[in-house]
Enzyme design. Structure first.
Site, mmCIF file in Angstrom:
data_model
loop_
_atom_site.group_PDB
_atom_site.id
_atom_site.type_symbol
_atom_site.label_atom_id
_atom_site.label_comp_id
_atom_site.label_asym_id
_atom_site.label_seq_id
_atom_site.Cartn_x
_atom_site.Cartn_y
_atom_site.Cartn_z
ATOM 1 N N HIS A 37 -8.475 -1.698 38.383
ATOM 2 C CA HIS A 37 -8.050 -1.190 39.456
ATOM 3 C C HIS A 37 -7.517 0.195 39.265
ATOM 4 O O HIS A 37 -7.781 0.733 38.136
ATOM 5 C CB HIS A 37 -6.599 -2.118 39.731
ATOM 6 C CG HIS A 37 -5.519 -1.859 38.507
ATOM 7 N ND1 HIS A 37 -5.745 -2.667 37.304
ATOM 8 C CD2 HIS A 37 -4.545 -0.959 38.256
ATOM 9 C CE1 HIS A 37 -5.068 -2.259 36.318
ATOM 10 N NE2 HIS A 37 -4.271 -1.460 36.918
ATOM 11 N N HIS A 120 -7.522 7.085 37.545
ATOM 12 C CA HIS A 120 -8.853 6.694 36.529
ATOM 13 C C HIS A 120 -8.654 4.886 36.693
ATOM 14 O O HIS A 120 -7.799 4.288 37.111
ATOM 15 C CB HIS A 120 -8.730 6.916 34.945
ATOM 16 C CG HIS A 120 -7.219 6.367 34.424
ATOM 17 N ND1 HIS A 120 -6.114 6.843 34.667
ATOM 18 C CD2 HIS A 120 -7.153 5.226 33.726
ATOM 19 C CE1 HIS A 120 -5.142 6.003 34.025
ATOM 20 N NE2 HIS A 120 -5.723 4.992 33.357
#
Length: 198
Positions: A37, A120
């Site tokens: 995620h 990220h």
């Protein structure tokens, strides 16, 4: 008490590309593919009524859906690396969504995150990985990139304290506008045309 954060989910094709980055780094604990995620805003451990307030406030976010591309790899902790991650190509839409969520959290009294937002996807947590091994791992995978994918919603996720991150649970989801609205207006206009042509 679950730990809350807002996030973007990673679609299956992009997750498959990320999974190909697993391996080849001593001391790495790889994140399970289903737990990939992108955190937008870490909220932390909050009481139930605060979680409800956050969810209610996030209902008011109205942003367009947008396209994202995962690109490049990096590590956190230069002298003592503790995680490796895949990066994200610059996206004004992503930055605007994250900034709005940040403002909402601060208005509700959640302290500002001291770290600058750096989108990220964490690939692995590191334990006793040598900086040299990490540098070699990153240089071998520096040209990593996924095909662009559509971001159609953002979610409020929870995690319990566990080794290696996860399992993460989607507590609530909010759609981003655009894709469906445009598609349905196109359908409406097509049916209008067929009515006119009759």
């Amino acid at each position: 008490m679950p730990r809350l954060f807002t996030a973007l989910e990673i679609p299956r094709d992009a997750a498959l590309s990320l999974s190909l980055l697993r391996g080849g780094l001593p001391g790495a604990r790889w994140i399970d593919v289903e737990n990939y995620h992108m955190t937008l805003r870490f909220i932390g451990d909050v009481e139930g009524h605060v979680a409800d307030e956050i969810a209610n406030a996030l209902d008011r976010v109205h942003r367009p859906s947008f396209s994202l591309t995962l690109s490049g790899v990096g590590a956190f902790g230069q002298k003592k690396p503790h995680a490796v991650w895949a990066g994200v190509s610059a996206s004004p839409d992503l930055s605007a969504l994250q900034a709005e969520i940040e403002r909402i959290c601060q208005r509700l009294g959640i302290p500002a995150d001291p770290r600058k937002f750096m989108p990220h996807v964490t690939l692995a947590r590191l334990r006793n990985s040598s900086p040299l091994d990490v540098a070699q791992y990153l240089s071998a995978r520096g040209n990593f990139s996924t095909l662009p994918f559509r971001v159609g919603r953002f979610v409020l996720m929870s995690s319990r304290d566990s080794v290696g991150g996860g399992p993460y649970i989607v507590e609530e989801a909010w759609p981003l506008s655009g894709v469906d609205a445009r598609a349905s207006s196109r359908v409406a206009s097509a049916s209008d045309v067929s009515r006119i042509m009759r």
